[in-house]
Design a protein around this motif. Structure first.
Motif, PDB file in Angstrom:
ATOM      1  N   ASP A  68       0.842  -1.192   0.000  1.00 27.57           N
ATOM      2  CA  ASP A  68       0.000   0.000   0.000  1.00 27.57           C
ATOM      3  C   ASP A  68       0.881   1.248   0.000  1.00 27.57           C
ATOM      4  O   ASP A  68       1.624   1.492   0.940  1.00 27.57           O
ATOM      5  CB  ASP A  68      -0.914  -0.028   1.220  1.00 27.57           C
ATOM      6  N   GLY A  69       0.810   2.000  -1.067  1.00 22.65           N
ATOM      7  CA  GLY A  69       1.648   3.186  -1.190  1.00 22.65           C
ATOM      8  C   GLY A  69       3.035   2.906  -1.725  1.00 22.65           C
ATOM      9  O   GLY A  69       3.830   3.844  -1.876  1.00 22.65           O
ATOM     10  N   GLY A  70       3.347   1.648  -2.039  1.00 28.33           N
ATOM     11  CA  GLY A  70       4.655   1.304  -2.587  1.00 28.33           C
ATOM     12  C   GLY A  70       5.672   1.004  -1.501  1.00 28.33           C
ATOM     13  O   GLY A  70       5.564   1.455  -0.356  1.00 28.33           O
ATOM     14  N   TYR A  71       6.693   0.228  -1.849  1.00 28.74           N
ATOM     15  CA  TYR A  71       7.771  -0.080  -0.914  1.00 28.74           C
ATOM     16  C   TYR A  71       8.710   1.121  -0.791  1.00 28.74           C
ATOM     17  O   TYR A  71       8.962   1.841  -1.760  1.00 28.74           O
ATOM     18  CB  TYR A  71       8.566  -1.290  -1.394  1.00 28.74           C
ATOM     19  N   ALA A  72       9.225   1.282   0.409  1.00 26.60           N
ATOM     20  CA  ALA A  72      10.205   2.344   0.615  1.00 26.60           C
ATOM     21  C   ALA A  72      11.553   1.984   0.015  1.00 26.60           C
ATOM     22  O   ALA A  72      12.312   2.883  -0.391  1.00 26.60           O
ATOM     23  CB  ALA A  72      10.359   2.643   2.112  1.00 26.60           C
ATOM     24  N   ALA A  73      11.885   0.702  -0.033  1.00 29.03           N
ATOM     25  CA  ALA A  73      13.166   0.264  -0.585  1.00 29.03           C
ATOM     26  C   ALA A  73      13.036  -1.208  -0.967  1.00 29.03           C
ATOM     27  O   ALA A  73      12.075  -1.899  -0.591  1.00 29.03           O
ATOM     28  CB  ALA A  73      14.303   0.455   0.418  1.00 29.03           C
ATOM     29  N   ALA A  74      14.024  -1.693  -1.719  1.00 30.30           N
ATOM     30  CA  ALA A  74      14.047  -3.103  -2.116  1.00 30.30           C
ATOM     31  C   ALA A  74      15.490  -3.558  -2.226  1.00 30.30           C
ATOM     32  O   ALA A  74      16.370  -2.794  -2.648  1.00 30.30           O
ATOM     33  CB  ALA A  74      13.324  -3.314  -3.439  1.00 30.30           C
ATOM     34  N   LEU A  75      15.731  -4.811  -1.832  1.00 30.14           N
ATOM     35  CA  LEU A  75      17.029  -5.458  -2.000  1.00 30.14           C
ATOM     36  C   LEU A  75      16.854  -6.618  -2.970  1.00 30.14           C
ATOM     37  O   LEU A  75      15.972  -7.456  -2.794  1.00 30.14           O
ATOM     38  CB  LEU A  75      17.562  -5.992  -0.659  1.00 30.14           C
ATOM     39  N   LEU A  76      17.700  -6.678  -3.997  1.00 33.60           N
ATOM     40  CA  LEU A  76      17.686  -7.767  -4.963  1.00 33.60           C
ATOM     41  C   LEU A  76      18.957  -8.572  -4.739  1.00 33.60           C
ATOM     42  O   LEU A  76      20.033  -8.198  -5.206  1.00 33.60           O
ATOM     43  CB  LEU A  76      17.617  -7.211  -6.392  1.00 33.60           C
ATOM     44  N   LEU A  77      18.848  -9.669  -4.000  1.00 33.77           N
ATOM     45  CA  LEU A  77      20.017 -10.419  -3.550  1.00 33.77           C
ATOM     46  C   LEU A  77      20.396 -11.511  -4.550  1.00 33.77           C
ATOM     47  O   LEU A  77      19.582 -11.968  -5.358  1.00 33.77           O
ATOM     48  CB  LEU A  77      19.749 -11.040  -2.185  1.00 33.77           C
ATOM     49  N   ASP A  78      21.681 -11.929  -4.434  1.00 34.42           N
ATOM     50  CA  ASP A  78      22.200 -13.077  -5.186  1.00 34.42           C
ATOM     51  C   ASP A  78      21.876 -12.974  -6.667  1.00 34.42           C
ATOM     52  O   ASP A  78      21.330 -13.905  -7.292  1.00 34.42           O
ATOM     53  CB  ASP A  78      21.634 -14.389  -4.625  1.00 34.42           C
ATOM     54  N   GLY A  79      22.222 -11.841  -7.259  1.00 38.18           N
ATOM     55  CA  GLY A  79      21.963 -11.661  -8.682  1.00 38.18           C
ATOM     56  C   GLY A  79      22.662 -12.683  -9.558  1.00 38.18           C
ATOM     57  O   GLY A  79      22.162 -13.046 -10.624  1.00 38.18           O
ATOM     58  N   TRP A  80      23.792 -13.196  -9.104  1.00 31.21           N
ATOM     59  CA  TRP A  80      24.521 -14.191  -9.891  1.00 31.21           C
ATOM     60  C   TRP A  80      23.696 -15.456 -10.110  1.00 31.21           C
ATOM     61  O   TRP A  80      23.850 -16.147 -11.121  1.00 31.21           O
ATOM     62  CB  TRP A  80      25.822 -14.558  -9.178  1.00 31.21           C
ATOM     63  N   ALA A  81      22.803 -15.779  -9.158  1.00 31.02           N
ATOM     64  CA  ALA A  81      22.005 -16.994  -9.287  1.00 31.02           C
ATOM     65  C   ALA A  81      21.044 -16.915 -10.475  1.00 31.02           C
ATOM     66  O   ALA A  81      20.729 -17.934 -11.097  1.00 31.02           O
ATOM     67  CB  ALA A  81      21.218 -17.241  -7.999  1.00 31.02           C
ATOM     68  N   LEU A  82      20.576 -15.718 -10.799  1.00 27.37           N
ATOM     69  CA  LEU A  82      19.717 -15.545 -11.966  1.00 27.37           C
ATOM     70  C   LEU A  82      20.515 -15.404 -13.248  1.00 27.37           C
ATOM     71  O   LEU A  82      20.106 -15.886 -14.305  1.00 27.37           O
ATOM     72  CB  LEU A  82      18.824 -14.314 -11.781  1.00 27.37           C
ATOM     73  N   LEU A  83      21.683 -14.747 -13.158  1.00 26.51           N
ATOM     74  CA  LEU A  83      22.445 -14.448 -14.372  1.00 26.51           C
ATOM     75  C   LEU A  83      23.258 -15.631 -14.878  1.00 26.51           C
ATOM     76  O   LEU A  83      23.621 -15.659 -16.056  1.00 26.51           O
ATOM     77  CB  LEU A  83      23.386 -13.266 -14.114  1.00 26.51           C
ATOM     78  N   THR A  84      23.590 -16.581 -14.019  1.00 27.37           N
ATOM     79  CA  THR A  84      24.470 -17.682 -14.425  1.00 27.37           C
ATOM     80  C   THR A  84      23.714 -18.940 -14.804  1.00 27.37           C
ATOM     81  O   THR A  84      24.334 -19.997 -14.971  1.00 27.37           O
ATOM     82  CB  THR A  84      25.464 -18.006 -13.290  1.00 27.37           C
TER      83      THR A  84
ATOM     84  N   ARG B  30      17.963 -17.250 -22.272  1.00 23.00           N
ATOM     85  CA  ARG B  30      17.198 -16.119 -21.768  1.00 23.00           C
ATOM     86  C   ARG B  30      17.613 -15.695 -20.367  1.00 23.00           C
ATOM     87  O   ARG B  30      16.876 -14.965 -19.709  1.00 23.00           O
ATOM     88  CB  ARG B  30      15.706 -16.464 -21.758  1.00 23.00           C
ATOM     89  N   ALA B  31      18.770 -16.121 -19.886  1.00 21.59           N
ATOM     90  CA  ALA B  31      19.139 -15.843 -18.496  1.00 21.59           C
ATOM     91  C   ALA B  31      19.194 -14.345 -18.221  1.00 21.59           C
ATOM     92  O   ALA B  31      18.623 -13.859 -17.238  1.00 21.59           O
ATOM     93  CB  ALA B  31      20.468 -16.505 -18.163  1.00 21.59           C
ATOM     94  N   GLY B  32      19.880 -13.581 -19.060  1.00 25.28           N
ATOM     95  CA  GLY B  32      19.974 -12.142 -18.840  1.00 25.28           C
ATOM     96  C   GLY B  32      18.638 -11.449 -18.963  1.00 25.28           C
ATOM     97  O   GLY B  32      18.286 -10.589 -18.137  1.00 25.28           O
ATOM     98  N   GLU B  33      17.860 -11.814 -19.971  1.00 25.15           N
ATOM     99  CA  GLU B  33      16.537 -11.214 -20.157  1.00 25.15           C
ATOM    100  C   GLU B  33      15.614 -11.528 -18.987  1.00 25.15           C
ATOM    101  O   GLU B  33      14.889 -10.660 -18.500  1.00 25.15           O
ATOM    102  CB  GLU B  33      15.946 -11.742 -21.460  1.00 25.15           C
ATOM    103  N   GLU B  34      15.654 -12.781 -18.511  1.00 20.24           N
ATOM    104  CA  GLU B  34      14.792 -13.178 -17.413  1.00 20.24           C
ATOM    105  C   GLU B  34      15.208 -12.492 -16.113  1.00 20.24           C
ATOM    106  O   GLU B  34      14.349 -12.088 -15.311  1.00 20.24           O
ATOM    107  CB  GLU B  34      14.823 -14.693 -17.256  1.00 20.24           C
ATOM    108  N   ALA B  35      16.521 -12.364 -15.866  1.00 19.94           N
ATOM    109  CA  ALA B  35      16.978 -11.686 -14.653  1.00 19.94           C
ATOM    110  C   ALA B  35      16.525 -10.228 -14.642  1.00 19.94           C
ATOM    111  O   ALA B  35      16.025  -9.729 -13.620  1.00 19.94           O
ATOM    112  CB  ALA B  35      18.496 -11.774 -14.556  1.00 19.94           C
ATOM    113  N   LEU B  36      16.674  -9.551 -15.764  1.00 19.64           N
ATOM    114  CA  LEU B  36      16.247  -8.154 -15.839  1.00 19.64           C
ATOM    115  C   LEU B  36      14.740  -8.037 -15.644  1.00 19.64           C
ATOM    116  O   LEU B  36      14.265  -7.113 -14.962  1.00 19.64           O
ATOM    117  CB  LEU B  36      16.653  -7.554 -17.191  1.00 19.64           C
ATOM    118  N   ARG B  37      13.974  -8.952 -16.198  1.00 18.55           N
ATOM    119  CA  ARG B  37      12.525  -8.899 -16.026  1.00 18.55           C
ATOM    120  C   ARG B  37      12.135  -9.084 -14.570  1.00 18.55           C
ATOM    121  O   ARG B  37      11.272  -8.375 -14.042  1.00 18.55           O
ATOM    122  CB  ARG B  37      11.866  -9.986 -16.886  1.00 18.55           C
ATOM    123  N   ARG B  38      12.789 -10.043 -13.879  1.00 14.84           N
ATOM    124  CA  ARG B  38      12.492 -10.264 -12.461  1.00 14.84           C
ATOM    125  C   ARG B  38      12.853  -9.037 -11.630  1.00 14.84           C
ATOM    126  O   ARG B  38      12.109  -8.653 -10.713  1.00 14.84           O
ATOM    127  CB  ARG B  38      13.278 -11.473 -11.962  1.00 14.84           C
TER     128      ARG B  38
END
Length: 745
Positions: free
Chosen positions: A562-578, A583-591
């Motif tokens: 409600d009203g949007g998040y004040a902040a966000a952490l996107l952890l372990d980016g390597w797990a999506l990119l590797t 489509r790994a890069g495209e899917e990581a960016l979409r997530r």
């Protein structure tokens, strides 16, 4: 099995016994007496044996109910032949079959109704006045004809399941086009297009249709340069086609609702397909707020079979002209459609996992062309396929200026590997100092979102000395920690007591991947006064209040704040990119963009920290908030390598000899390339077999077939014909054919 030619209006001769009407009187008693054998004496003279003997004698004396046949009986005086598509999804039966229409079924046997027919070995063969074989199967009556080109005697329709017409000519044409595109059968597509019947829902009348609403104001569409013009074109009966890159924030459901309202104001219908019920509920609420109740239907699995069928019938009967739903709604029978919309086409939920694996985006493209209606592909990100639609000129881009993007997007900050190595906090608790600081500041004004790529506690363990993956000594499955003091195998469930590393002999384990539950536990200890909520596979939250809280979520399960998040952490980016995926890069960016779009704008203090290497292309696209530019560059790279979607591909998977035989027998286009075969690895023992994997002990291969643009239809037709020829022979091993596979890695 098509019938013989007949003079219009003439009576067709249908042999006796070819097709009996099904009723309670047609059932035959079981037992030896029913087969004509004389009952023998009981083995003993006990009470149970005597009772059995009396019952056998009584059943033997009971006269049999004679089956109703159509020999000499009048058939329908006009159009006595029914063309039926039977519910048999095998390719060599992908055709229409002709049946005779008895006079008593003439009124109900109209095009589009569900019917039951005799089908199978001997269903149309008669010997000595008795039917040789064939069982009752479901089907759809698609056409009434005056004659048939089948030279033999026609079996009659068994009965009409319901006089409710459920298969419209438009749905039938679309289903046929989709089946041909994906080398599948019409029956398989119709199972997706027409929901299961509910007699209670059919008995209820649908409400009267409401008059068209007035054209809406542009509202937040004014933020896009061509947005108001797009709405005006819909309201004036136009058919624009656009790829819409939506701005971050909570406005996209309302913007979709305004596009639907503009289409309804022109007297036409509209269809919106979203990936899941959570987003369908948001669009449903936006439509109700804008137009009021009764103008649209919600088609999702969460509604339940009866309610979903009732809503579907309201659309089929023309009571409502707008539909919002998930994947199966792409075939919704909207009257006079003026707009079809797919939201977030990169989500894997848009691809059906049942043969022939149609994708919502491609189906709605076909529907837009066949029914000459507008097309809108919307998302906060951009897929390579969407970029190709713009590149080819089939659709026009619909995006905001950079000033609007910067005003709506949050601040994006990155933490790379070098910073993590120097950061004491990151080494101790996996979260860098920048992340801790961002969480503290965000909790002062609202909730903070933490995206973790893995569910569970610690779903990946490795040797603390040499970092080798830890495997179970019994089945070689991966070890995982399911709690603070519990470590076991993910496949067989055995405890990992006494484990030692086969590489270096080490006995200590360390976390290679930390799951959402473990992350929530760590954050709860660091911020004991703040509530921690999780959203993932076990429980997906739809929304959270705007009060300070930590929300730990896996990708795709992020609740709306409600009203949007004040902040966000996107952890372990390597797990999506590797991931080993094209489509790994495209899917990581979409997530990442989907999660970051839930955060407040930078002007309101919204900040996003992504833990990934800053120099990588997807990370840079996130920092600039430029998903369209990333998709264009990916499309250019794939064009050089002739990868999809620039080329069309199909995968053939199955036993090695069967795959080789199918590819050799298919009349492939001259320009087709055969890539492979590649031997598929055996699934490890103890782990359940996944779709497309070989059974234990069998040798399976996979072949990829690639053709240039314009030859996709020829490739699908060749594979369908070859597969149909194989399936017509009994005992042939199963081969899986998938056109445009999502994963070719």
């Amino acid at each position: 099995m098509r019938g013989a030619a007949a003079v219009p209006g003439a009576r067709l001769s249908v042999p006796s016994g070819t097709n009996e009407a099904v009723s309670s009187q047609d059932q035959r008693p079981d037992g030896p007496a029913a087969e004509g054998a004389a009952p023998g004496p009981p083995a003993a003279e006990g009470p149970e044996q005597l009772a059995l003997l009396r019952e056998t004698v009584r059943r033997a004396k009971t006269p049999r109910a004679k089956p109703r046949t159509w020999r000499g009986a009048a058939l329908a005086p006009e159009l006595p032949v029914a063309r039926v598509v039977v519910n048999k999804g095998v390719l060599h039966l992908d055709q229409y079959f002709d049946y005779a229409v008895p006079a008593e079924l003439d009124a109900d046997a109209q095009p589009g109704v569900r019917v039951r027919v005799r089908f199978g070995a001997g269903a149309h063969r008669v010997r000595e006045g008795r039917r040789e074989g064939g069982g009752l199967v479901d089907g759809f009556l698609v056409e009434r004809r005056a004659s048939s080109d089948y030279s033999g005697a026609l079996a009659a329709l068994a009965y009409v399941v319901s006089p409710e017409p459920v298969l419209s000519p438009g749905t039938l044409a679309l289903a046929r086009a989709v089946a041909d595109r994906y080398a599948g059968s019409l029956a398989d597509i119709l199972q997706l297009a027409v929901p299961p019947r509910s007699g209670k829902a059919e008995s209820r009348p649908s409400p009267e249709p409401l008059p068209p609403p007035p054209a809406p104001e542009p509202g937040s569409w004014a933020r896009y340069g061509s947005g108001p013009a797009f709405l005006r074109a819909l309201a004036n009966g136009g058919t624009p086609r656009a790829v819409w890159t939506a701005l971050p924030g909570p406005h996209w459901p309302e913007e979709l609702a305004r596009a639907v309202a503009a289409t309804l104001s022109s007297g036409r219908g509209a269809l919106v397909v979203v990936p899941d019920g959570k987003r369908a509920a948001r669009v449903d609420a936006a439509l109700t707020a804008l137009l009021g109740a009764g103008r649209h239907a919600l088609l999702t699995a969460e509604s339940g079979p009866e309610e979903r069928y009732r809503q579907w019938l309201a659309v089929r009967r023309g009571s409502v002209r707008a539909v919002v739903g998930t994947r199966a709604a792409m075939f919704a029978p909207v009257h006079h459609p003026g707009l079809v919309v797919v939201w977030d086409d990169g989500d894997s939920s848009h691809s059906d996992e049942n043969a022939p694996f149609p994708h919502v985006r491609e189906v709605l493209e076909l529907r837009s062309a066949q029914e000459r209606c507008a097309f809108l592909l919307g998302s906060t990100s951009c897929t390579v396929e969407a970029a190709q639609l713009v590149e080819s000129g089939w659709a026009l881009p619909l995006a905001a200026e950079r000033e609007q993007v910067r005003a709506a997007a949050p601040l994006i900050r990155t933490v790379g590997d070098e910073e993590l190595a120097r950061d004491e906090a990151a080494r101790a608790a996996r979260l860098p100092s920048l992340a801790w600081q961002t969480v503290r500041e965000g909790l002062k004004s609202g909730p903070v979102l933490v995206q973790v790529p893995r569910h569970g506690y610690v779903p990946g363990l490795g040797c603390a000395r040499c970092r080798a993956p830890a495997r179970c000594g019994h089945c070689a499955g991966p070890l995982e920690a399911t709690g603070e003091d519990r470590t076991g195998c993910r496949w067989c469930g055995r405890d990992a007591n006494g484990w030692h590393c086969p590489e270096c002999g080490g006995t200590r384990l360390r976390a290679r991947v930390v799951g959402a539950r473990r992350t929530a536990e760590e954050l709860g200890r660091a911020f004991p006064a703040v509530p921690v909520r999780t959203s993932g596979r076990d429980q997906v939250l739809d929304a959270v209040p705007g009060r300070p809280a930590l929300v730990v979520s896996t990708p795709g399960a992020e609740p709306v704040a409600d009203g949007g998040y004040a902040a966000a952490l996107l952890l372990d980016g390597w797990a999506l990119l590797t991931r080993p995926d094209l489509r790994a890069g495209e899917e990581a960016l979409r997530r990442w963009i989907d999660a970051a779009a839930l955060v407040r704008p930078q002007g309101e203090g919204g900040t996003v920290v992504v833990v990934a290497e800053p120099t990588l292309r997807p990370v840079q696209a996130l920092v600039r908030w430029d998903p369209t530019g990333h998709a264009r560059r990916e499309l250019a790279d794939r064009a050089e390598l002739r990868f999809p979607p620039v080329s069309r591909m199909a995968s053939v998977t199955g036993p090695a000899a069967a795959v080789e035989a199918l590819v050799a027998s298919a009349a492939l286009p001259p320009e087709a390339e055969v890539l492979g075969p590649v031997r598929l690895p055996q699934p490890p023992p103890g782990r359940p077999r996944r779709p497309g994997e070989p059974p234990v002990g069998e040798v399976w291969d996979r072949v990829l077939l690639r053709v240039p643009p314009g030859s996709g239809a020829a490739l699908a037709s060749a594979l369908k014909s070859a597969q149909a020829t194989r399936m017509a022979r009994a005992g042939t091993p199963q081969v899986r054919v998938r056109v445009d596979p999502l994963d070719i890695g």
